[in-house]
Design a protein around this motif. Sequence first.
Motif, PDB file in Angstrom:
ATOM      1  N   ALA A 179      87.960  59.330   8.302  1.00  0.00           N
ATOM      2  CA  ALA A 179      86.874  59.203   9.753  1.00  0.00           C
ATOM      3  C   ALA A 179      85.784  59.627   9.538  1.00  0.00           C
ATOM      4  N   GLY A 180      84.846  59.014  10.520  1.00  0.00           N
ATOM      5  CA  GLY A 180      83.169  58.845  10.394  1.00  0.00           C
ATOM      6  C   GLY A 180      82.508  59.904  10.423  1.00  0.00           C
ATOM      7  N   GLU A 181      81.395  59.805  10.572  1.00  0.00           N
ATOM      8  CA  GLU A 181      80.201  60.433  10.835  1.00  0.00           C
ATOM      9  C   GLU A 181      80.249  60.768  11.747  1.00  0.00           C
ATOM     10  N   SER A 182      80.092  62.664  12.170  1.00  0.00           N
ATOM     11  CA  SER A 182      80.030  62.859  13.672  1.00  0.00           C
ATOM     12  C   SER A 182      78.586  63.932  13.794  1.00  0.00           C
TER      13      SER A 182
END
Lengths: 353, 271
Positions: A160-163
């Motif tokens: 998943a991406g950065e958050s």
Amino acid sequence: MRAATLLVPTTEELEPGCPSAGRPGQFSRKICPVPVACSCAQREGGDCVLVQKDSLLPRARKLAADPGRQPPDADAAISIRGLAKRYGDFVAVDGLDLDIRRGEIFALLGPNGAGKTTTVEICEGYRSRDAGEVLVLGEDPAAAGRRWKAQLGIVLQSGAGESQLTVRELVRAQASYYPAPRDPDEVLELVGLTEKAGVRGKSLSGGQRRRLDVALGIVGRPTLLFLDEPTTGFDPEARRQFWSLIRSLRELGTTMLLTTHYLDEAEALADRVGVITRGRLVEVAVPSSLGGRETAPAVVSWTEDGARRSEATAAPTALVRDLAGRFPGEVPDLAVTRPTLEDVYLRMIGEPS
Amino acid sequence: MTTTDEVSLPSLPSVYRSRAGVELKEFFRQREAVVFTLMLPVLLLVVFGAVLNFDLGDGVTFTQYFMAGIIAAGILGASLQNMAISIATERSDGTLKGLAGTPMPRSAYFVGKVVQVLAVTAAIIAILVLIGVVFYGIDLPPGADWLTFAWVTVLGSASCTLLGIAVSSLARNGRSASATVTPFALLLQFISGVFFQFSEIPSWMQTVAALFPLKWMAQGLRSVFLPDSLAASEPAGSWELGRVALVLIVWCLIGLLLCVRTFRWQDRDSR
Ligand SMILES: Nc1ncnc2c1ncn2[C@@H]1O[C@H](COP(=O)(O)OP(=O)(O)O)[C@@H](O)[C@H]1O
Ligand SMILES: [Mg+2]
């Protein structure tokens, strides 16, 4: 172009259910040997010409035409028949058959570019297929809905991406999409991120982020968990830790399809291993008998008259006894070896089948 | 369809609430986004208000004129720029793909984004109006003008949100979205009557600006912040509120159509 052409004289021959039905000038099931595998049709001088791209998928075609083939098994966790996928003219998956039972951990083992991600993402419903049948938990991923997705856990190869959200907030948000989620804090405990629960997703290290991916994958209480190269890029220590995480998930009864290009990982985790190379499954076996390793002939080698000699035999003990009789004392440089799993694997993926 | 022994999927409102929370945290915790989208209009208002506080006639200062323009630009930033950049980022880094693999209803993603845009827009407008009233003696609009304020804001922000979502599909990632959308928005601000009086801009530029929503948003908001006597100095000689509404509605429809046709949950080359 390697494309074959077929003349389609009239539109009356189009069947309902054919993807091109109702559009004049295209193919029908009667004419096209593999349903859905033909993609491109065009008009030429008034005649309808079918450019039959599935000539690029000869294996899938052969499998589809085989009268003795079994239909996909709706009771299996995953059941695949004659799966094929092209990217342009490149065939990434070429006639793949596979059954994964409920409750088992199955490893898809193969080198980079073998078609692991393509296969897995077709099962997850992300990618379309060019031929073949796929049932995942009894449903076709290309047409399945939210209720089906609620039974899956997906850990993508890319993650998943950065958050800006904290680890705990991310897992809680993910849990809110599922009908009967696990307790987010228990999930964090399970993946070993309890101490990082208050840290933002973007500040995690690579290994921690992968654990987060797994936490997001399992918080929905999936019956089937996909793990696409979960440990690539890990150091050996992190990999061992990850393995114990997978083993504890096994205790929870989750079916898993995991891909890896590490032989030792497949051997350590999987109930069964499927070796995939160039889009084809070359073998499916339990790790200990992969490549016929358990019955493979042993190689006995020694030195005689100043030369190195070796002999492959199914009965090494007899040969050694024989040698012991021929030499007065020790047999010079005696060694008995069996192919390692590594040897077997390299031979399998090196050989065009 | 639901059978009794099957656990039912979470209700739409609960998932919507969860997504709204995620989107608000994602925005307000990201320093660059807050500075760029929220603080930049405020800084511009402070600087322009201090430097260009000249009289436009009728006792109206340029700051009052700029108030309308900078609010319009703020709405543009909160919707078009924010959506284009954040969605392009989330598409290229796999966030969207991850969501598509969950049973989350797809509408929830967009509901979350809309809540984010509304919250950011409300924050921008509140801060700008507060600064205007406290430091630059700007009068709060009279009763009926609040209604105009509301519908111009809602239509402007809806059209620009939809356009932002559509534009995000053209970019490879957040960085490239930012590199194309930011200069475009700046250019639009220059020709749409944000930094200069619209009537002083060459007419061909006025024509170009009239093709896009920003000019109409600024014009609608001028009708709110400026006395009606200044309508005469608009190129059309009036505030043209009917046309403002029409153009913004048309852009909403175009934006919606583009979104439906172009929205992707995955990178183009990963299917
Ligand atoms: N979206 C795509 N477009 C074109 N080629 C692709 C795409 N995805 C994968 N491929 C190609 O298909 C082959 C199989 O890829 P993949 O399924 O990712 O293999 P693996 O996961 O085993 O490394 C590779 O040669 C890869 O370059
Ligand atoms: Mg892969």
